[in-house]
Design an enzyme around this catalytic site. Sequence first.
Site, short mmCIF file in Angstrom:
data_model
loop_
_atom_site.label_atom_id
_atom_site.label_comp_id
_atom_site.label_asym_id
_atom_site.label_seq_id
_atom_site.Cartn_x
_atom_site.Cartn_y
_atom_site.Cartn_z
CB SER A 20 -4.52 -1.06 2.46
OG SER A 20 -5.42 -0.28 1.68
CE1 TYR A 51 -3.82 -4.34 4.55
CE2 TYR A 51 -4.75 -2.57 5.87
CZ TYR A 51 -3.66 -3.32 5.49
OH TYR A 51 -2.42 -3.07 6.02
N GLY A 52 -9.88 -5.48 1.87
CA GLY A 52 -11.29 -5.87 1.92
C GLY A 52 -11.52 -7.37 1.97
CB CYS A 83 -6.56 2.44 5.96
SG CYS A 83 -7.28 0.91 5.34
CG ASN A 84 -12.70 4.76 6.27
OD1 ASN A 84 -13.47 5.33 7.04
ND2 ASN A 84 -12.12 5.40 5.27
CB THR A 85 -10.43 -1.58 5.85
OG1 THR A 85 -11.39 -1.32 4.82
CG2 THR A 85 -10.44 -3.07 6.16
CB CYS A 198 -12.41 3.62 0.76
SG CYS A 198 -10.86 2.94 0.13
CB THR A 199 -8.09 7.23 2.32
OG1 THR A 199 -7.40 5.98 2.38
CG2 THR A 199 -8.52 7.63 3.73
CG HIS A 200 -7.58 3.61 -2.31
ND1 HIS A 200 -7.37 3.12 -1.05
CD2 HIS A 200 -6.53 3.21 -3.06
CE1 HIS A 200 -6.23 2.44 -1.04
NE2 HIS A 200 -5.71 2.47 -2.25
#
Length: 273
Positions: A20, A51-52, A83-85, A198-200
């Site tokens: 994202s 995206y959240g 991206c987990n989401t 979350c990859t961030h």
Amino acid sequence: MLKTSEAAADVLKPVLVFDSGIGGLTVLREARVLMPERGFIYVADDAGFPYGGWEEEALKTRILSLFETLLQDYSPEVCIIACNTAFTLAGADLRARFPDMTFVGTVPAIKPAAERTRSGLVSVLATPGTVKRAYTRDLIQSFATQCHVRLVGSENLARMAESWIRGEPVSDEAVLAEIEPCFIDSDGKRTDIVVLACTHYPFMANVFRRLAPWPVDWLDPAEAIARRARHLVPLPQDAEHPDGFDFAVFTSGKPDFATRRLMQGFGLSVSSN
């Protein structure tokens, strides 16, 4: 910068990494180490970030539509959904819609956390979307029933991470407010693992360590994701790194100067497409 349709037929297909925003660079960094022969295309859906806050069906439709175009334009060897989401929401739909493409997903690292914990207290630090997803709860039911797993959905941390990565100031107090719910001290036991779902977030791991009320293992899945991709991507004999790839695509079409500079630091030019 080449679209695959413009490239020579014998050029190795690139690896496409999708997120994202710019958090997926944590995965790109590991994947490049394991797949040096491949070119990489990094796609940031910054026009849809974060995206959240999206409604699930609208976000799923957006992701599927983006991949219709991305696969047609770049014909990658594999797509890493960093991206987990995105993956917990749309991974199954992507595989069903594009059965000839290999997708490597990013899911909360609940299984390895459950295997490593000594106290039995594990927290999952994620976006609200990942926390509420049935996929995440199914992982807990499958792999961590012997643990107490606390799900912590942060509304703000992905944005903070984007700012921090760009060198913008982020206050310790604001970060601590987001991570503090991860820490449980109960009946003589303490949380000993926090899953970075979350990859961030791994970009800020050193900040988290400094602010944490006690030491924990901050579990970053980036290397495991890269290993899975390497397993699925063939390694031809005498392969050489192709020219023309190694660039980033931003869906907004207008990344700012700080973002462009960051991409250069990762060896990526910014596509004008």
